[in-house]
Design a protein around this motif. Sequence first.
Motif, mmCIF file in Angstrom:
data_model
loop_
_atom_site.group_PDB
_atom_site.id
_atom_site.type_symbol
_atom_site.label_atom_id
_atom_site.label_comp_id
_atom_site.label_asym_id
_atom_site.label_seq_id
_atom_site.Cartn_x
_atom_site.Cartn_y
_atom_site.Cartn_z
ATOM 1 N N GLU A 16 0.857 -1.198 0.000
ATOM 2 C CA GLU A 16 0.000 0.000 0.000
ATOM 3 C C GLU A 16 0.890 1.243 0.000
ATOM 4 O OE1 GLU A 16 -2.958 -1.184 -0.216
ATOM 5 O OE2 GLU A 16 -2.535 -3.171 0.620
ATOM 6 N N LYS A 20 2.623 2.425 -7.133
ATOM 7 C CA LYS A 20 2.540 1.649 -8.368
ATOM 8 C C LYS A 20 1.464 2.165 -9.324
ATOM 9 C CE LYS A 20 -0.356 -1.658 -6.100
ATOM 10 N NZ LYS A 20 -1.560 -0.934 -6.475
ATOM 11 N N GLU A 43 -6.513 -4.994 -10.836
ATOM 12 C CA GLU A 43 -7.183 -6.071 -10.095
ATOM 13 C C GLU A 43 -7.218 -5.728 -8.618
ATOM 14 O OE1 GLU A 43 -6.301 -10.086 -10.709
ATOM 15 O OE2 GLU A 43 -6.817 -9.968 -12.815
ATOM 16 N N ARG A 54 -14.735 -6.067 -6.533
ATOM 17 C CA ARG A 54 -13.783 -5.169 -5.856
ATOM 18 C C ARG A 54 -14.469 -4.416 -4.710
ATOM 19 N NH1 ARG A 54 -8.895 -2.435 -7.149
ATOM 20 N NH2 ARG A 54 -8.741 -0.568 -5.925
ATOM 21 N N TYR A 76 -11.121 -12.679 -5.121
ATOM 22 C CA TYR A 76 -10.041 -12.146 -5.966
ATOM 23 C C TYR A 76 -9.893 -13.004 -7.235
ATOM 24 C CZ TYR A 76 -8.327 -8.749 -2.531
ATOM 25 O OH TYR A 76 -8.220 -7.665 -1.678
ATOM 26 N N ARG A 80 -10.420 -12.262 -11.265
ATOM 27 C CA ARG A 80 -9.320 -12.510 -12.220
ATOM 28 C C ARG A 80 -9.770 -13.295 -13.445
ATOM 29 N NH1 ARG A 80 -4.726 -13.938 -9.073
ATOM 30 N NH2 ARG A 80 -5.068 -11.735 -8.680
ATOM 31 N N ARG A 102 -1.558 -4.951 -10.289
ATOM 32 C CA ARG A 102 -1.673 -6.196 -9.519
ATOM 33 C C ARG A 102 -2.190 -7.361 -10.362
ATOM 34 N NH1 ARG A 102 -0.598 -5.105 -4.364
ATOM 35 N NH2 ARG A 102 -1.338 -3.208 -3.366
ATOM 36 N N ALA A 106 0.089 -10.662 -6.285
ATOM 37 C CA ALA A 106 -0.629 -10.055 -5.153
ATOM 38 C C ALA A 106 -1.365 -11.129 -4.356
ATOM 39 C CB ALA A 106 -1.612 -8.999 -5.649
ATOM 40 N N THR A 107 -1.910 -12.114 -5.053
ATOM 41 C CA THR A 107 -2.652 -13.171 -4.343
ATOM 42 C C THR A 107 -1.702 -13.994 -3.480
ATOM 43 O OG1 THR A 107 -3.937 -13.261 -6.382
ATOM 44 C CG2 THR A 107 -4.473 -14.881 -4.697
ATOM 45 N N TYR A 110 -0.549 -11.444 -0.562
ATOM 46 C CA TYR A 110 -1.585 -11.027 0.399
ATOM 47 C C TYR A 110 -2.321 -12.219 1.028
ATOM 48 C CZ TYR A 110 -1.226 -6.027 -0.566
ATOM 49 O OH TYR A 110 -0.781 -4.729 -0.660
ATOM 50 N N GLN A 111 -2.803 -13.139 0.167
ATOM 51 C CA GLN A 111 -3.560 -14.258 0.747
ATOM 52 C C GLN A 111 -2.625 -15.345 1.282
ATOM 53 O OE1 GLN A 111 -4.986 -12.425 -1.998
ATOM 54 N NE2 GLN A 111 -6.121 -11.642 -0.236
ATOM 55 N N MET A 161 -8.434 -3.610 3.299
ATOM 56 C CA MET A 161 -7.090 -4.182 3.329
ATOM 57 C C MET A 161 -6.091 -3.167 3.922
ATOM 58 S SD MET A 161 -7.724 -7.129 1.950
ATOM 59 C CE MET A 161 -6.228 -7.944 1.449
HETATM 60 P P1 TMP Z 1 -5.188 -1.370 -4.620
HETATM 61 O O1 TMP Z 1 -5.955 -1.136 -5.857
HETATM 62 O O2 TMP Z 1 -5.044 -0.169 -3.780
HETATM 63 O O3 TMP Z 1 -3.912 -2.033 -4.875
HETATM 64 O O4 TMP Z 1 -6.126 -2.307 -3.708
HETATM 65 C C1 TMP Z 1 -6.315 -3.620 -3.919
HETATM 66 C C2 TMP Z 1 -6.175 -4.339 -2.600
HETATM 67 O O5 TMP Z 1 -6.467 -5.718 -2.784
HETATM 68 C C3 TMP Z 1 -4.759 -4.270 -2.029
HETATM 69 O O6 TMP Z 1 -4.840 -4.141 -0.616
HETATM 70 C C4 TMP Z 1 -4.194 -5.612 -2.360
HETATM 71 C C5 TMP Z 1 -5.397 -6.517 -2.338
HETATM 72 N N1 TMP Z 1 -5.281 -7.711 -3.202
HETATM 73 C C6 TMP Z 1 -5.214 -8.963 -2.613
HETATM 74 O O7 TMP Z 1 -5.228 -9.066 -1.377
HETATM 75 N N2 TMP Z 1 -5.153 -10.056 -3.409
HETATM 76 C C7 TMP Z 1 -5.163 -9.982 -4.779
HETATM 77 O O8 TMP Z 1 -5.098 -11.016 -5.473
HETATM 78 C C8 TMP Z 1 -5.241 -8.659 -5.376
HETATM 79 C C9 TMP Z 1 -5.271 -8.542 -6.860
HETATM 80 C C10 TMP Z 1 -5.297 -7.575 -4.549
#
Ligand code: TMP
Length: 212
Positions: A16, A20, A43, A54, A76, A80, A102, A106-107, A110-111, A161
Motif C-alpha cells: 500500500e 505503483k 485487479e 472489488r 479475488y 481474475r 496487480r 498479489a494473491t 496477500y492471501q 485491506m
Molecule cells: P489497490 O488497488 O489499492 O492495490 O487495492 C487492492 C487491494 O487488494 C490491495 O490491498 C491488495 C489486495 N489484493 C489482494 O489481497 N489479493 C489480490 O489477489 C489482489 C489482486 C489484490
Amino acid sequence: MTHVYPGHFITFEGGEGSGKTTQLALLADTLRGLGFPVLQTREPGGTALGDAIRALILNGSKDDPDIDPKTELFLYLASRSQHVTEVIQPALTAGKIVLCDRFTDATLAYQGDGRKLPKEAIEQMTHFASYGLVPELTFFLDLDVQTGLARLKGREEINRMDQETFQFHNAVYQGYHSLARANPKRIVIIDASGTIDAIALKIQGHINAFLS
Ligand code: TMP
C-alpha cells in the motif's frame, strides 16, 4: 504458459502506498505517446463484474464485516478469471501492451503471506483462475512498509485491506521479496523511495530494454 500473444503483459506490484498506480499511469502515457496501443487495467476489477467484486472485497459487507480468508481468496480469483477472458486475453491477441495494476503475485503475497493460506494451494488456484496466464514482466515497487502506510493517511479512501495491521503488511512485503527472489528474470525490483520522476525514469529504462 509461454507467452503466445502478439501483445505484451506487464504488471505492477507493491504494498500500500508504494506508488505503483501512479507509475503505471505515467508509463501508459509514455507508451501511448510513442504510438504503442496500451490497455491500462487493474485487479481486483477491470470488468463490470470485477468492479462489483472489488467493492465487495474492499468495502466489506455492512452485515458481514469479517470476510473469511478463503472467501476473500475466491473473490479475488473470480475477478481474475473474468478479467483474463473478457479483457486481458483479447487485448493481448489484438497486439496491445497490457499494463495491469496487480495480478497473481498479489494473491500469493496477500492471501499467502498476509492471510497465511497455503501457498501451494494458492499457486494451483491462481494458475487455474488466470488460465495459466503469467506476466512477461513485473515491476515490484519496493517501499518500506512504514513509509507506504504513512502515505495512505493523506488519502480520502482507506479500504478494508489498508486497515490491516503493520504485521500483516510487513508479511506481504516480505512475500513480495521472496517472489522477486524466486522469479529474478520476470520481477524487477524498483526502489520506490525516490521522486516520482526518478522512479518513472528507472521503469522507462527497463521497458526500453524489454521492448527492443
Ligand atoms: P489497490 O488497488 O489499492 O492495490 O487495492 C487492492 C487491494 O487488494 C490491495 O490491498 C491488495 C489486495 N489484493 C489482494 O489481497 N489479493 C489480490 O489477489 C489482489 C489482486 C489484490
